[in-house]
Structure formats: structure tokens, C-alpha cells
Scaffold this active site. Structure first.
Site, PDB file in Angstrom:
ATOM      1  N   GLU A   6      -7.502  -4.822  -2.266  1.00 52.61           N
ATOM      2  CA  GLU A   6      -8.232  -5.469  -1.165  1.00 52.61           C
ATOM      3  C   GLU A   6      -8.533  -4.546   0.013  1.00 52.61           C
ATOM      4  OE1 GLU A   6      -6.220  -9.072  -0.050  1.00 52.61           O
ATOM      5  OE2 GLU A   6      -6.534  -9.988  -1.998  1.00 52.61           O
ATOM      6  N   GLU A  63      -5.366 -11.821  -8.816  1.00 52.39           N
ATOM      7  CA  GLU A  63      -4.563 -12.740  -7.998  1.00 52.39           C
ATOM      8  C   GLU A  63      -5.275 -14.064  -7.922  1.00 52.39           C
ATOM      9  OE1 GLU A  63      -3.551 -11.461  -4.013  1.00 52.39           O
ATOM     10  OE2 GLU A  63      -2.987  -9.480  -4.742  1.00 52.39           O
TER      11      GLU A  63
HETATM   12  C1  GCO Z   1      -3.650 -10.209  -1.177  1.00 52.71           C
HETATM   13  C2  GCO Z   1      -2.426  -9.956  -1.250  1.00 52.71           C
HETATM   14  C3  GCO Z   1      -1.285 -10.797  -1.257  1.00 52.71           C
HETATM   15  C4  GCO Z   1      -1.245 -12.033  -0.424  1.00 52.71           C
HETATM   16  C5  GCO Z   1      -1.999 -13.155  -1.040  1.00 52.71           C
HETATM   17  C6  GCO Z   1      -1.914 -14.432  -0.289  1.00 52.71           C
HETATM   18  O1  GCO Z   1      -3.936  -9.303  -2.040  1.00 52.71           O
HETATM   19  O2  GCO Z   1      -4.204 -10.794  -0.324  1.00 52.71           O
HETATM   20  O3  GCO Z   1      -2.347  -9.262  -2.441  1.00 52.71           O
HETATM   21  O4  GCO Z   1      -0.422  -9.820  -0.789  1.00 52.71           O
HETATM   22  O5  GCO Z   1       0.072 -12.392  -0.286  1.00 52.71           O
HETATM   23  O6  GCO Z   1      -3.341 -12.816  -1.133  1.00 52.71           O
HETATM   24  O7  GCO Z   1      -2.457 -14.303   0.985  1.00 52.71           O
END
Ligand code: GCO
Length: 454
Positions: free
Chosen positions: A178, A358
Site C-alpha cells: 500500500e 487483504e
Molecule cells: C493495510 C494494512 C493493514 C491494516 C488493514 C486494516 O494494508 O492497510 O495492511 O495493516 O491493518 O488494512 O486497516
């Protein structure tokens, strides 16, 4: 009530509908679970330093102990195995393995990841490694961090060191998790580490993250990498709150900032004109040849999906007050957005196989009198999103895998430990783990391919 009736929202999607080699996993990141913040030679990361600032983490917590995964990894690996997943996505803490981001490597830190990766392989679980899940060595931040082009070269060295040590044992290496979050939340809004509020620095940061991704890929390919190489982006469909010209124009620009600013350089060798123009004097310095490097072909693209964004040129649009079902983060629960997003990426870009790296939700969980966590909403969330991904596959999108965020409740960045994303509950006082009903559902989904036992 029987276990089954609690677990089963609606019989719809089964594992047998997916290709045999489909990757099913759970995901975590180093800073959010490991703890052991100063142990065995680990250096501080920007998140260790950020957590010390007053008022930036809502419960004033930090990552010093987190889920104590550094000490409890064997037990955690057993739990992961019990889920019947075939992959585990985790990240390496850069300052654990190279404490100041340059100079000496830390053997004790590397040895931890040897144990973790070997433990996964012994249990038949494919390691999916992420290099940068936001925890930059603090020492590099003190020299300008991601806004300094030198950090790009330090990242490439880091990627090479990790690849030399673990490359033949992992299934995949993702460079960054990200980059939009690092650039925008970390350097423009300042609500994440390193807490900078400067749009020009944020834009330069995003360019250096992308450049370091491309350079690392080229370096690893030159070394004969056999694992799958790629990057992970957080993407979302953007919908205008109304059909007013102002809302539509803002929606277009926000889509540019989140999706096209990353996807265009990665797949089309250019930054989008509208976002570039909007940046004006804040646009990044781009050297000749940078865009060619950024567009180095990848083996996979990871997409993190949680919700859509509804854009208003006026007051920010709030899902809950507009009557939408939301998670504990206030994010709208909108599975159809995943289908839309996957189709859009597939149609607009020449992409390699996609992974949902994710997907999941924070909900207010409680351990019940029966000792269990009946997280019906999370179970329903996951099942509906798997079905939404499947709908995209039926329309031609090539998907390689799906990973739930997250394996464990953990340190949710600026929300501290107040938000629980795990399918496994963590009691932070005792560090005991409890499989929530969503974990039992996932286990059942992965184990029993059809309801009639096939
Ligand atoms: C993300 C993160 C996570 C967060 C999840 C929830 O990539 O944003 O990998 O670390 O915890 O997205 O907000």
C-alpha cells in the site's frame, strides 16, 4: 443453537468452484504482531518512534509487545495450519534484519525469519513475503526517509539481502504494501508514521516507493529470482455522492490519486495527467528512465480491498449516517465493489494474475460465556467477498489467490488495539488465542469443498 447454524450465513460459495491450485491464505504484518521491539538487536522503525508522539495512537499504545508473535510464532504457525490455508502472508521488519537500514545486518533478526519460514514449509504452507509493510528503519527517516532518493538504493540492498537469504524458500516477494497509505496518510495527512504533512514530500515519496519497487524487481530478476515478484496496492471503486458536476469532478480526481497514480506508472509508464496537473509545483522530481524501471513486468499484483469510497465535493460522505451497513472502522460493507474493482483493473490494464492480498473487517468482538466469539458479521463479510471475487473470475478476471486480513487481532496503527480485524481473537493480557467463528467457518470452507462431502 448448533455450531452449524451459527456458522452458516447462506450456502452459496464453495472451494470446489475455484481452481485446484488457488491460493488461500491469511495475512499479517511484522509491526502489527511481532512485538520484541528492542530485542535481539532490532533497531527502531518509524512506527516505534511515531507511537511515542502524544495523541497519535488512539489508545496511546505501541508495538512493543503487540501479539508477542516473536516468541509465540510456533504456536501461531500451528494455528495457521489448523485453518487449512495453503499460504501465509507476512512481512519482514526491515530494522530487525538491518537495524539502521544500511551497514551491518543483524543475524539474530534474520534467524527469526529462518525459523518462521522453515516452520511454514514444514507445515505445508507457502510463505508470501512482503518487504515493506511501513516499518522503515528510523535511522533512514532521519536522513529524509522515502523523500530522499538514497532510501531507494537502501531498499534495493534490503531486497537483495532478503532474497539472497530466503528467496529459494518463499513462494512470493511483494516489494511494498500500500504505497498510497505510506505517501498519503504518512506524508500528506500525517496521521500515520512518519507524521509529515506536506503534499510535495508525499508526492516525492510515492515516486520513490514505485521506483524502489521497479529497481528491486530488476535486481532480483538479475539474480535469477524464482519466486513470484509483485507489489500490493490498496484500491477501491470511487462513486460520486450525487450527479452534480462538482461531485463527479472530485470523484474522477480521487480515483486518479488512489488508483491511476499507482496503476498507470506500473502498467502504462506514465503518471495520470489530471493528478499531475492538480499537484502543480508539488509534482515529484522524476529522472529520465525512472518510468521504464517502474514498469518492470511483475508476476502478480496484490490488491487489498475493504470498501468503496463515496466522494462528495461538500461534507465528507458518511456511510453509517446514510444508512449503510458498516464495520467497526465505519467502512461500508460493500462486497459488489470487489467485483467492480477487479473487473476495472482487468479491463483497463494489462495485468498479471491478481491476488486479493487483504480483505476483512473490524467488528466489536466479545468472548461469550461459551468461550467463543460469534462474529457473524465478519463471517458473512468474508463469505460475501469470496463470492464477489468469484463473480469477477466468472467474467474473465485471472485470480491467483485470496487472503483474509487478518489472521490475528493486532495493532491497528493509529487505532491501536481498539479495532479487532482477526479471525483469531487475542487476549492482550494473557496473549491467549481463540479461533473466532469466522476462523471456524474459513476452516470448514477450506476443508470441505462441498456441502455434500465432495
Ligand atoms: C493495510 C494494512 C493493514 C491494516 C488493514 C486494516 O494494508 O492497510 O495492511 O495493516 O491493518 O488494512 O486497516
Amino acid at each position: 443453537m448448533s455450531t452449524q447454524s451459527l456458522l452458516k450465513p447462506s450456502a452459496s460459495i464453495t472451494k470446489s468452484q475455484f481452481p485446484k491450485d488457488f491460493i488461500w491464505g491469511v495475512a499479517t504484518s511484522a509491526f502489527q504482531i511481532e512485538g520484541a521491539a528492542t530485542l535481539d538487536g532490532k533497531g527502531p522503525s518509524i512506527w516505534d518512534e511515531f507511537c511515542q508522539l502524544p495523541g497519535v495512537i488512539s489508545d496511546n499504545s505501541n508495538g512493543d509487545i503487540a501479539c508477542d508473535h516473536y516468541h509465540r510464532y510456533e504456536n501461531d504457525l500451528d494455528l495457521i495450519q489448523s485453518l487449512h490455508v495453503n499460504a501465509y502472508r507476512f512481512s519482514i521488519s526491515w530494522p530487525r534484519v538491518r537495524p539502521t537500514g544500511s551497514g551491518e545486518w543483524n543475524e539474530a533478526g534474520l534467524a527469526f525469519y529462518d525459523r518462521l519460514i522453515n516452520g511454514l514449509i514444514q507445515r505445508g504452507i507457502k510463505p508470501y513475503l512482503t518487504l515493506n509493510h511501513w516499518d522503515l528503519p528510523a535511522a533512514l527517516q532521519h536522513q529524509g526517509g522515502w523523500a530522499n532518493r538514497e532510501t531507494v538504493y537502501r531498499f534495493v540492498e534490503y531486497a537483495q539481502g532478503i532474497h539472497a537469504r530466503f528467496g529459494d524458500r518463499v513462494a512470493s516477494i511483494a516489494t511494498h504494501n500500500e504505497p498510497w497509505v505510506v505517501a498519503t496518510l504518512g506524508h500528506e495527512q500525517g496521521i500515520f508514521a512518519p507524521g509529515i504533512k506536506d503534499r510535495a514530500i508525499a508526492a516525492q515519496t510515492s515516486h520513490h516507493l514505485l521506483l524502489s519497487h521497479g529497481m528491486a524487481l530488476r535486481a532480483l530478476r538479475a539474480e535469477g529470482a524464482t519466486c513470484q515478484l509483485g507489489i500490493v496496492l490498496n484500491l477501491a471503486p470511487m462513486h460520486a455522492a450525487t450527479n452534480s458536476l462538482a461531485d463527479l469532478a472530485k470523484t474522477q480526481l480521487e480515483d486518479g490519486k488512489l488508483l491511476r497514480w499507482y496503476m498507470d506508472p506500473l502498467f502504462k509508464k506514465s503518471y495520470p495527467n489530471d493528478v499531475w496537473a492538480d499537484l502543480g509545483v508539488d509534482a515529484p522530481i522524476v529522472h529520465d528512465g525512472d518510468l521504464d524501471i517502474i514498469a518492470t513486468p511483475m508476476d502478480f499484483l496484490g490488491i487489498n480491498y475493504y470498501s468503496r469510497t463515496i466522494v462528495s465535493a461538500g461534507e465528507p460522505w458518511d456511510a453509517k449516517s446514510n444508512g449503510k451497513a458498516v464495520s467497526d472502522m465505519g467502512w461500508e460493507i460493500y462486497p459488489e465493489g470487489l467485483t467492480e474493482l477487479l473487473l476495472r483493473v482487468h479491463n483497463d490494464y494489462n495485468v498479471p494474475p491478481l491476488f486479493v492480498t487483504e480483505n476483512g473487517g473490524a467488528f466489536k468482538d466479545q468472548i461469550n460465556d461459551d468461550g467463543r466469539v460469534h462474529d457473524v458479521e465478519r463471517t458473512d463479510y468474508i463469505e460475501r467477498h469470496i463470492a464477489a471475487m468469484y463473480a469477477a473470475m466468472q467474467q474473465g478476471v485471472k485470480m491467483g489467490g485470496y487472503m483474509v486480513w487478518s489472521f490475528l487481532d493486532n495493532f491497528e496503527w493509529a487505532s491501536g488495539y481498539e479495532k479487532r480485524f482477526g479471525i483469531v481473537h487475542v487476549n492482550y493480557e494473557t496473549q491467549s488465542r481463540t479461533l473466532k467463528d469466522s476462523a471456524l467457518w474459513y476452516q470448514d470452507f477450506l476443508q470441505h469443498t462441498t456441502t455434500d462431502g465432495k
